[in-house]
Design a protein around this motif. Structure first.
Motif, mmCIF file in Angstrom:
data_model
loop_
_atom_site.group_PDB
_atom_site.id
_atom_site.type_symbol
_atom_site.label_atom_id
_atom_site.label_comp_id
_atom_site.label_asym_id
_atom_site.label_seq_id
_atom_site.Cartn_x
_atom_site.Cartn_y
_atom_site.Cartn_z
ATOM 1 N N ASP A 105 7.995 16.471 17.087
ATOM 2 C CA ASP A 105 7.721 15.032 17.000
ATOM 3 C C ASP A 105 6.832 14.572 18.153
ATOM 4 O O ASP A 105 5.920 13.769 17.958
ATOM 5 C CB ASP A 105 9.030 14.228 17.010
ATOM 6 N N ALA A 106 7.097 15.072 19.350
ATOM 7 C CA ALA A 106 6.296 14.705 20.522
ATOM 8 C C ALA A 106 4.852 15.183 20.357
ATOM 9 O O ALA A 106 3.909 14.455 20.673
ATOM 10 C CB ALA A 106 6.911 15.284 21.794
ATOM 11 N N LEU A 107 4.665 16.390 19.854
ATOM 12 C CA LEU A 107 3.313 16.913 19.639
ATOM 13 C C LEU A 107 2.581 16.124 18.555
ATOM 14 O O LEU A 107 1.391 15.835 18.696
ATOM 15 C CB LEU A 107 3.360 18.395 19.266
ATOM 16 N N LEU A 108 3.283 15.756 17.504
ATOM 17 C CA LEU A 108 2.659 14.948 16.447
ATOM 18 C C LEU A 108 2.247 13.587 16.975
ATOM 19 O O LEU A 108 1.167 13.094 16.662
ATOM 20 C CB LEU A 108 3.615 14.787 15.262
ATOM 21 N N ALA A 109 3.100 12.979 17.766
ATOM 22 C CA ALA A 109 2.773 11.675 18.349
ATOM 23 C C ALA A 109 1.573 11.788 19.267
ATOM 24 O O ALA A 109 0.712 10.906 19.294
ATOM 25 C CB ALA A 109 3.983 11.128 19.112
ATOM 26 N N ARG A 110 1.502 12.859 19.996
ATOM 27 C CA ARG A 110 0.377 13.079 20.912
ATOM 28 C C ARG A 110 -0.931 13.266 20.139
ATOM 29 O O ARG A 110 -1.972 12.783 20.554
ATOM 30 C CB ARG A 110 0.681 14.308 21.765
ATOM 31 N N GLU A 111 -0.863 13.977 19.016
ATOM 32 C CA GLU A 111 -2.051 14.197 18.191
ATOM 33 C C GLU A 111 -2.531 12.903 17.536
ATOM 34 O O GLU A 111 -3.715 12.711 17.346
ATOM 35 C CB GLU A 111 -1.760 15.235 17.104
ATOM 36 N N GLU A 112 -1.609 12.016 17.194
ATOM 37 C CA GLU A 112 -1.960 10.771 16.520
ATOM 38 C C GLU A 112 -2.605 9.752 17.459
ATOM 39 O O GLU A 112 -3.416 8.957 17.042
ATOM 40 C CB GLU A 112 -0.727 10.161 15.858
ATOM 41 N N LYS A 113 -2.268 9.763 18.733
ATOM 42 C CA LYS A 113 -2.802 8.787 19.686
ATOM 43 C C LYS A 113 -4.321 8.836 19.807
ATOM 44 O O LYS A 113 -4.966 7.808 19.712
ATOM 45 C CB LYS A 113 -2.148 8.945 21.056
ATOM 46 N N PRO A 114 -4.948 10.003 19.998
ATOM 47 C CA PRO A 114 -6.413 10.019 20.106
ATOM 48 C C PRO A 114 -7.109 9.511 18.847
ATOM 49 O O PRO A 114 -8.139 8.858 18.918
ATOM 50 C CB PRO A 114 -6.738 11.492 20.348
ATOM 51 N N LYS A 115 -6.530 9.754 17.683
ATOM 52 C CA LYS A 115 -7.114 9.270 16.440
ATOM 53 C C LYS A 115 -7.147 7.746 16.418
ATOM 54 O O LYS A 115 -8.109 7.146 15.990
ATOM 55 C CB LYS A 115 -6.321 9.793 15.235
ATOM 56 N N LYS A 116 -6.092 7.130 16.896
ATOM 57 C CA LYS A 116 -6.043 5.669 16.933
ATOM 58 C C LYS A 116 -7.091 5.115 17.896
ATOM 59 O O LYS A 116 -7.734 4.130 17.617
ATOM 60 C CB LYS A 116 -4.646 5.190 17.329
ATOM 61 N N ARG A 117 -7.263 5.778 19.031
ATOM 62 C CA ARG A 117 -8.265 5.333 20.002
ATOM 63 C C ARG A 117 -9.670 5.437 19.423
ATOM 64 O O ARG A 117 -10.475 4.554 19.582
ATOM 65 C CB ARG A 117 -8.173 6.161 21.284
ATOM 66 N N GLU A 118 -9.936 6.535 18.748
ATOM 67 C CA GLU A 118 -11.255 6.720 18.145
ATOM 68 C C GLU A 118 -11.526 5.634 17.116
ATOM 69 O O GLU A 118 -12.610 5.089 17.047
ATOM 70 C CB GLU A 118 -11.340 8.093 17.478
ATOM 71 N N THR A 119 -10.529 5.297 16.353
ATOM 72 C CA THR A 119 -10.690 4.278 15.328
ATOM 73 C C THR A 119 -10.982 2.933 15.972
ATOM 74 O O THR A 119 -11.851 2.195 15.518
ATOM 75 C CB THR A 119 -9.415 4.182 14.471
ATOM 76 N N GLN A 120 -10.284 2.587 17.056
ATOM 77 C CA GLN A 120 -10.506 1.320 17.724
ATOM 78 C C GLN A 120 -11.895 1.269 18.334
ATOM 79 O O GLN A 120 -12.566 0.247 18.290
ATOM 80 C CB GLN A 120 -9.443 1.108 18.814
ATOM 81 N N GLU A 121 -12.370 2.392 18.896
ATOM 82 C CA GLU A 121 -13.709 2.427 19.491
ATOM 83 C C GLU A 121 -14.780 2.319 18.410
ATOM 84 O O GLU A 121 -15.836 1.709 18.634
ATOM 85 C CB GLU A 121 -13.891 3.721 20.289
ATOM 86 N N ASP A 122 -14.541 2.902 17.240
ATOM 87 C CA ASP A 122 -15.507 2.823 16.153
ATOM 88 C C ASP A 122 -15.676 1.397 15.652
ATOM 89 O O ASP A 122 -16.741 1.016 15.192
ATOM 90 C CB ASP A 122 -15.080 3.727 14.984
ATOM 91 N N ILE A 123 -14.595 0.600 15.717
ATOM 92 C CA ILE A 123 -14.633 -0.771 15.233
ATOM 93 C C ILE A 123 -15.536 -1.622 16.129
ATOM 94 O O ILE A 123 -16.257 -2.492 15.680
ATOM 95 C CB ILE A 123 -13.218 -1.367 15.164
ATOM 96 N N ARG A 124 -15.533 -1.350 17.411
ATOM 97 C CA ARG A 124 -16.305 -2.139 18.364
ATOM 98 C C ARG A 124 -17.729 -1.898 18.196
ATOM 99 O O ARG A 124 -18.660 -1.753 18.002
ATOM 100 C CB ARG A 124 -15.909 -1.785 19.800
#
Length: 124
Positions: A105-124
């Motif tokens: 679960d910790a590894l999955l959560a860690r993998e999901e965080k960078p994806k969210k950041r990339e998505t937020q940066e793409d929106i800007r």
């Protein structure tokens, strides 16, 4: 009189049939051998199904529980770790499974965080 008991023999027969008919028989340990972790099934789900079945068995030996659980566990890192360091009790298996699931679960959560950041940066 309808719906009444006139003799002790009738009472005994009614009592016996009522309680014997409602008695749930315990399953044998061979039922555990039929519980196999499916290809797409999570370890949590497999443990839940296995434990539910194990609770329906009367006086099951801990060594049988461990053997049945490991025997039907899908191949992977967790199974490898169990073979590497042989657990002695079902409590040990469940403790190690919990640690393994928490790490996953910790590894999955860690993998999901960078994806969210990339998505937020793409929106800007």
């Amino acid at each position: 009189m309808p719906n009444s008991i006139s003799t002790f023999k009738d009472l005994s027969a009614q009592f016996t049939s009522h309680f014997i008919g409602g008695h749930r028989y315990k399953k044998s340990t061979t039922c555990l051998m039929n519980i196999k972790q499916q290809e797409d099934e999570t370890l949590r789900s497999y443990i839940t199904r296995f434990n539910k079945e194990a609770l329906s068995i009367d006086e099951v030996d801990d060594k049988i529980l461990v053997a049945a659980f490991i025997n039907e566990l899908r191949k992977g890192k967790f199974l490898f770790s169990l073979y590497k360091d042989d657990p002695k009790t079902m409590s040990d298996v469940l403790y190690r499974a919990t640690k393994y699931m928490n790490a996953e679960d910790a590894l999955l959560a860690r993998e999901e965080k960078p994806k969210k950041r990339e998505t937020q940066e793409d929106i800007r």
